[in-house]
Write an enzyme that holds these catalytic residues in place. Structure first.
Site, PDB file in Angstrom:
ATOM      1  N   ARG A 199      -5.407   1.842  -8.018  1.00  0.00           N
ATOM      2  CA  ARG A 199      -4.412   2.864  -7.679  1.00  0.00           C
ATOM      3  C   ARG A 199      -3.092   2.186  -7.349  1.00  0.00           C
ATOM      4  NH1 ARG A 199      -4.526   7.719  -3.130  1.00  0.00           N
ATOM      5  NH2 ARG A 199      -5.214   6.081  -1.708  1.00  0.00           N
ATOM      6  N   ASP A 497      -7.119   7.035   5.798  1.00  0.00           N
ATOM      7  CA  ASP A 497      -5.993   6.273   5.275  1.00  0.00           C
ATOM      8  C   ASP A 497      -4.694   7.002   5.603  1.00  0.00           C
ATOM      9  OD1 ASP A 497      -5.689   8.301   3.395  1.00  0.00           O
ATOM     10  OD2 ASP A 497      -6.407   7.114   1.709  1.00  0.00           O
TER      11      ASP A 497
END
Length: 636
Positions: A199, A497
């Protein structure tokens, strides 16, 4: 010799010569012209946001007779599948469980840091999304450590193989104790099982180490894409693996089209066929849900699927509706994937991937994140695992081809849901085609009655502060829970996160500036059901929750952080919550304070950011510690 005029700070070119290879630097220079395009598109994004706030304007569907910007594809053609998509490659056909997490740890040598990659590739996950964005710390040179570790693993460097052998034995010991069986029979063969996915950081973020020839901070997306693909594409292809990325935070089809141009130019530069790089798109922005088919079409041969999830998406809805005083989210615990606007969002995604392109190709839908970790009391773990399995079973029934987990220990717990179903994927399941009515548009911002409580506010505030503190220490992936549950092993820590910080401050901002109505009595604060959640109440909770963090032991709040990064996290939350103009990103205020431990300096930087945003709508996204001077420009 090819001359490059990108600017790399300090001596990082020499220190990371294995990452900043001549091939990488040549490719970065070739793509550098896109830096202006990205900044222009991000400027358009912020102008669109400001216009909505000013005119109190909702997001709507595109005019079907217009063209998708930066393409020759009509909106209506995209909706009807009249575009060329991608055939799903062999190693993405079955992705029942994808793990996600960074490939590096803060302030640790390679032999320790690379353990993250070993856990991932030995986990038994069908794919692992190695994160360069929300879960990867950005202090010091972590983004480069992340790239280095991935290159070592993908190229099967002896350093990685030695670590992997040790980790395999450790993982088997855990599995024998928890599952009653080993999970790795041949660790070298196991390393070949998991599809490697990366990512990149979103278009809205800047790299901390590179500027373009004009001295403008290089878009992090360009850097992440180039470093990962150029360093690894040959090794991946030699192993018969696809080159796969997740693209985050895309808001519009125009932004997707820009990504497509960048991907295509990199493929041309590397002399690999167009569409060699495959991408999933994380649908984590409200505006994207109004343009799903258009995003698919804009990415063309590169696009393989969408991913749905909670935190970032909830934050984007909150941000898009910041102007609407009637739009107030309830407790975050109530906003599940079956809640109001979330339910409608998920439904549109599954219908979009099951709409064929002109060649009859469908796309994948990867379900959301399972944040639970099987660590705690027997009762706590049992209850949380039941919840995790129920969530996975629901997504499987609804049509997802797989889901995410945030920890390797969850792979073998959740994967049996899809194994039992026995289907490699759910491509082409029959769902009604997408429609574009006012009712559809309204459903994407549908608020339903749910609790709004002091307990909910404490949870929001405590985790937001803890996350900001972890971020400052380089741990953008952190196991967290509200301070009131420290020491209670029946309440498990959840892997969180950056998205968890974004949404928690966003909801608190809503409650204060829109006057949320409490739905329960709370004796501790003497509030009653029907009371308004006020700034004074917030200040009381902030004082109490912050004190709990100061009193927490080193396991939950590192002692050293209590006089360094924790006060900065509190100051950021204070400024964010008190601002009448809602800041677009919590991460912006954290990013400008990376590697800074001085509260007075943090206050200066926060003021600089807020003044710039309020006065001209501009975000400060560059590394403020990167001194730009003519001496720093190097011919590489």
């Amino acid at each position: 010799m090819t001359q490059h005029t990108i600017i790399i700070r300090d001596n990082l070119k020499e220190q990371y010569s294995d990452v900043y290879t001549p091939e990488v630097l040549t490719a970065l220079s070739a793509l550098a012209h896109f830096n202006k395009d990205i900044k222009d598109v991000m400027g358009i994004r912020m102008e669109r946001r400001a216009e909505r706030q000013l005119l109190k304007k909702r997001i709507g569907f595109l005019d079907p007779e217009t063209y998708i910007p930066r393409t020759t594809i009509k909106v209506q053609e995209a909706r009807e599948g009249k575009f060329e998509g991608a055939i799903i490659p062999h190693d993405l056909q079955r992705q029942w469980i994808q793990g996600t997490g960074p490939a590096a740890k803060p302030n640790t040598p390679v032999e320790s840091s690379i353990r993250n990659v070993a856990y991932a590739l030995l986990s038994g996950a069908d794919g692992w999304m190695f994160d360069g964005e929300d879960a990867l710390g950005q202090i010091s040179t972590m983004s480069l450590d992340n790239q280095r570790n991935l290159k070592l693993a993908i190229h099967k460097d002896p350093v990685f193989l030695k670590v992997a052998e040790l980790i395999a034995a450790q993982m088997n010991r855990w599995a024998m104790d928890f599952l009653g069986r080993g999970i790795i029979s041949n660790w070298k063969e196991q390393l070949e099982f998991t599809t490697k996915i990366f990512r990149a950081r979103g278009l809205h973020l800047d790299d901390r180490h590179i500027r373009d020839a004009s001295g403008v901070a290089m878009a992090a997306s360009l850097v992440d894409l180039t470093l990962y693909v150029v360093n690894n594409y040959q090794a991946l292809q030699k192993a018969g693996s696809s080159i796969v990325l997740y693209l985050p935070k895309i808001q519009t089809a125009e932004e997707a089209a820009l990504w497509n141009e960048i991907l295509t130019e990199l493929e041309n530069h590397l002399e690999i066929s167009e569409g060699s790089i495959k991408v999933y798109v994380l649908v984590e922005q409200l505006e994207a849900t109004y343009q799903l088919m258009e995003i698919r079409a804009a990415l063309g041969k590169h696009f393989v699927g969408f991913n749905t999830g909670r935190w970032d998406y909830i934050n984007s809805v909150s941000d898009a509706m910041a102007w609407d005083t009637s739009f107030i989210n309830p407790n975050i615990e109530s906003i599940t994937m079956t809640y109001g606007y979330m339910r409608n969002y998920e439904d549109r995604v599954r219908r979009a991937v099951n709409t064929p392109d002109k060649h009859g190709n469908f796309a994948l839908w990867q379900g959301g994140m399972e944040p639970n970790i099987p660590v705690g009391s027997e009762a706590g773990v049992s209850a949380s695992m039941e919840k995790a399995l129920a969530g996975a079973a629901r997504e499987q029934r609804e049509g997802a081809s797989g889901k995410w987990v945030a920890h390797w220990k969850m792979v073998h717990i959740v994967r049996p849901v899809w194994e039992k179903a026995g289907e490699a994927n759910q491509l082409g399941r029959k769902f009604p085609p997408l429609s574009y009515s006012q009712q559809d548009a309204d459903g994407l911002i549908l608020i339903e009655p749910a609790p709004t409580t002091i307990r909910g506010a404490r949870n929001l505030l405590s985790v937001a502060l803890q996350y900001g503190n972890a971020f400052g220490q380089g741990m953008q992936a952190a196991a967290l829970k509200p301070a009131d549950f420290f020491g209670n092993d029946d309440i498990l820590y959840l892997m969180e996160d950056m998205a968890t910080g974004e949404i928690r401050l966003s909801i608190l901002w809503e409650w204060i500036h829109k006057g949320a109505i409490l739905t329960e009595d709370d004796p501790q604060t003497s509030t009653k059901s029907g009371d308004v959640f006020s700034m004074d109440l917030y200040e009381q909770l902030m004082k109490e929750e912050y004190e709990k963090l100061l009193q927490a032991d080193n396991k939950d709040v590192y002692t050293a952080s209590k006089t360094s990064t924790l006060p900065i996290a509190r100051e950021i939350a204070h400024v964010y919550i008190h601002s009448g103009v809602k800041p677009p990103w919590y991460i912006d205020l954290l990013n400008i304070n990376l590697n800074n431990m001085d509260l007075a300096e943090a206050k200066k930087r926060i003021t600089l950011y807020m003044n710039a945003f309020k006065e001209n709508g501009k975000r400060i996204t560059e590394n403020l510690d990167f001194v730009n001077s003519t001496e720093a420009v190097r011919s590489l």
